[in-house]
Design a protein around this motif. Sequence first.
Motif, mmCIF file in Angstrom:
data_model
loop_
_atom_site.group_PDB
_atom_site.id
_atom_site.type_symbol
_atom_site.label_atom_id
_atom_site.label_comp_id
_atom_site.label_asym_id
_atom_site.label_seq_id
_atom_site.Cartn_x
_atom_site.Cartn_y
_atom_site.Cartn_z
ATOM 1 N N ASN A 1 17.005 37.838 -1.529
ATOM 2 C CA ASN A 1 17.726 38.648 -0.534
ATOM 3 C C ASN A 1 18.516 37.509 0.331
ATOM 4 O O ASN A 1 18.278 36.551 0.822
ATOM 5 C CB ASN A 1 16.714 39.275 0.480
ATOM 6 N N LYS A 2 19.864 38.060 0.296
ATOM 7 C CA LYS A 2 20.865 37.038 1.164
ATOM 8 C C LYS A 2 20.575 36.895 2.750
ATOM 9 O O LYS A 2 21.098 36.139 3.112
ATOM 10 C CB LYS A 2 22.348 37.730 0.992
ATOM 11 N N ALA A 3 19.685 37.692 3.199
ATOM 12 C CA ALA A 3 19.334 37.950 4.580
ATOM 13 C C ALA A 3 18.279 36.691 4.815
ATOM 14 O O ALA A 3 17.946 36.268 5.938
ATOM 15 C CB ALA A 3 18.770 39.194 5.084
ATOM 16 N N ASP A 4 17.677 36.347 3.893
ATOM 17 C CA ASP A 4 16.321 35.394 4.082
ATOM 18 C C ASP A 4 16.809 33.870 3.497
ATOM 19 O O ASP A 4 17.432 33.898 2.408
ATOM 20 C CB ASP A 4 15.088 35.675 3.336
ATOM 21 N N PRO A 5 16.372 33.014 4.124
ATOM 22 C CA PRO A 5 16.727 31.722 3.530
ATOM 23 C C PRO A 5 16.113 31.487 2.388
ATOM 24 O O PRO A 5 14.836 31.614 2.250
ATOM 25 C CB PRO A 5 16.369 30.633 4.697
ATOM 26 N N ILE A 6 16.740 30.764 1.340
ATOM 27 C CA ILE A 6 16.164 30.455 0.221
ATOM 28 C C ILE A 6 16.372 29.139 -0.166
ATOM 29 O O ILE A 6 17.589 28.643 0.068
ATOM 30 C CB ILE A 6 16.829 31.348 -1.023
ATOM 31 N N TRP A 7 15.501 28.362 -0.641
ATOM 32 C CA TRP A 7 15.409 26.776 -0.835
ATOM 33 C C TRP A 7 15.317 26.454 -2.288
ATOM 34 O O TRP A 7 14.433 27.305 -3.031
ATOM 35 C CB TRP A 7 14.403 26.241 -0.106
ATOM 36 N N VAL A 8 16.204 25.682 -2.723
ATOM 37 C CA VAL A 8 16.087 25.462 -4.297
ATOM 38 C C VAL A 8 16.057 23.778 -4.162
ATOM 39 O O VAL A 8 16.358 23.116 -3.403
ATOM 40 C CB VAL A 8 17.151 26.023 -4.953
ATOM 41 N N ILE A 9 15.570 23.700 -5.375
ATOM 42 C CA ILE A 9 15.972 22.250 -6.033
ATOM 43 C C ILE A 9 16.706 22.205 -7.285
ATOM 44 O O ILE A 9 16.219 23.269 -8.133
ATOM 45 C CB ILE A 9 14.866 21.340 -6.366
ATOM 46 N N ARG A 10 17.859 21.600 -7.518
ATOM 47 C CA ARG A 10 18.851 21.765 -8.713
ATOM 48 C C ARG A 10 19.114 20.280 -9.104
ATOM 49 O O ARG A 10 18.968 19.526 -8.221
ATOM 50 C CB ARG A 10 19.795 22.775 -8.273
ATOM 51 N N ASN A 11 19.409 20.366 -10.172
ATOM 52 C CA ASN A 11 20.033 19.075 -10.896
ATOM 53 C C ASN A 11 20.978 19.316 -11.704
ATOM 54 O O ASN A 11 21.137 20.336 -12.676
ATOM 55 C CB ASN A 11 18.761 18.499 -11.497
ATOM 56 N N LYS A 12 22.217 18.762 -11.563
ATOM 57 C CA LYS A 12 23.404 19.030 -12.109
ATOM 58 C C LYS A 12 24.063 20.566 -12.235
ATOM 59 O O LYS A 12 24.018 20.961 -13.247
ATOM 60 C CB LYS A 12 23.454 18.548 -13.538
ATOM 61 N N LYS B 1 21.996 23.129 -12.088
ATOM 62 C CA LYS B 1 21.013 24.009 -12.700
ATOM 63 C C LYS B 1 19.934 24.040 -11.608
ATOM 64 O O LYS B 1 19.064 23.038 -11.127
ATOM 65 C CB LYS B 1 20.341 23.562 -13.856
ATOM 66 N N VAL B 2 19.511 25.206 -11.180
ATOM 67 C CA VAL B 2 18.253 25.321 -10.461
ATOM 68 C C VAL B 2 16.959 25.115 -11.130
ATOM 69 O O VAL B 2 16.873 25.706 -12.288
ATOM 70 C CB VAL B 2 18.082 26.770 -9.947
ATOM 71 N N LEU B 3 16.090 24.316 -10.649
ATOM 72 C CA LEU B 3 14.868 24.124 -11.143
ATOM 73 C C LEU B 3 13.708 24.685 -10.561
ATOM 74 O O LEU B 3 12.784 25.065 -11.266
ATOM 75 C CB LEU B 3 14.629 22.469 -11.099
ATOM 76 N N CYS B 4 13.869 24.839 -9.417
ATOM 77 C CA CYS B 4 12.781 25.391 -8.692
ATOM 78 C C CYS B 4 13.322 26.033 -7.244
ATOM 79 O O CYS B 4 14.470 25.757 -6.711
ATOM 80 C CB CYS B 4 11.811 24.399 -8.368
ATOM 81 N N ALA B 5 12.738 27.275 -6.911
ATOM 82 C CA ALA B 5 13.178 28.073 -5.929
ATOM 83 C C ALA B 5 12.139 28.688 -5.074
ATOM 84 O O ALA B 5 11.129 29.104 -5.450
ATOM 85 C CB ALA B 5 14.227 29.360 -6.222
ATOM 86 N N VAL B 6 12.313 28.790 -3.718
ATOM 87 C CA VAL B 6 11.383 29.768 -2.829
ATOM 88 C C VAL B 6 12.208 30.431 -1.875
ATOM 89 O O VAL B 6 13.319 29.913 -1.225
ATOM 90 C CB VAL B 6 10.317 28.855 -2.328
ATOM 91 N N ARG B 7 11.674 31.370 -1.424
ATOM 92 C CA ARG B 7 12.369 32.215 -0.176
ATOM 93 C C ARG B 7 11.340 32.384 0.987
ATOM 94 O O ARG B 7 9.994 32.304 0.754
ATOM 95 C CB ARG B 7 12.558 33.756 -0.804
ATOM 96 N N LEU B 8 11.805 32.294 2.015
ATOM 97 C CA LEU B 8 11.129 32.573 3.454
ATOM 98 C C LEU B 8 11.652 33.757 3.831
ATOM 99 O O LEU B 8 12.466 33.958 4.769
ATOM 100 C CB LEU B 8 11.412 31.225 4.232
ATOM 101 N N LYS B 9 10.695 34.773 3.587
ATOM 102 C CA LYS B 9 11.178 36.200 4.194
ATOM 103 C C LYS B 9 10.728 36.180 5.712
ATOM 104 O O LYS B 9 9.814 35.816 5.927
ATOM 105 C CB LYS B 9 10.408 37.291 3.435
ATOM 106 N N GLN B 10 11.772 36.462 6.243
ATOM 107 C CA GLN B 10 11.725 36.509 7.550
ATOM 108 C C GLN B 10 11.026 37.844 8.401
ATOM 109 O O GLN B 10 11.682 38.938 8.084
ATOM 110 C CB GLN B 10 13.249 36.259 8.397
ATOM 111 N N PHE B 11 10.262 37.771 9.340
ATOM 112 C CA PHE B 11 9.616 39.012 10.208
ATOM 113 C C PHE B 11 9.928 38.671 11.587
ATOM 114 O O PHE B 11 10.645 37.749 11.876
ATOM 115 C CB PHE B 11 8.347 39.078 9.641
#
Length: 144
Positions: free
Chosen positions: A33-44, A46-56
């Motif tokens: 969701n564009k409204a919540d921060p999403i953090w990724v680790i990417r290399n070249k 390419k997204v390798l791992c992602a997590v979202r912090l859904k805000q309340f």
Amino acid sequence: MNTFYPSAELVPALWFPLVKKFYQAYYPSGKPNKADPIWVIRNKGKVLCAVRLKQFSNCQLLTAMVTAPEYRNKGLGSHLISNIHSPLEQSSSYCFAFTHLVAFYTRNHFQEIPPIELPKELFNRFYAYTSQGRNLTPMRYKSS
């Protein structure tokens, strides 16, 4: 961890389609969701791992954590969480861990809590998910 991974990055709007495609490929129910921060680790690129912090209103829920299959069990998820300690400390942070992942989240500064200790908006969501048959454990982030 023996492997070097780049630092986690907060996803800018420009990357959102790339992250959405990553979730569709590896975790379709993750629904970024564009409204919540999403953090990724990417290399070249390419997204390798992602997590979202859904805000309340008074808390946030760590959700939709996923690692590309070829990078699982190599410490990447822990690396991602270690890179977002500051955002996790900004507000009371929780997760609903699949029961088989409780040890992983425990190693990454989350502590099991009884469902009754969840904020009301999270308790209702947790109850709805577990009523659907999902085997989840409520956890709260505790910085060290």
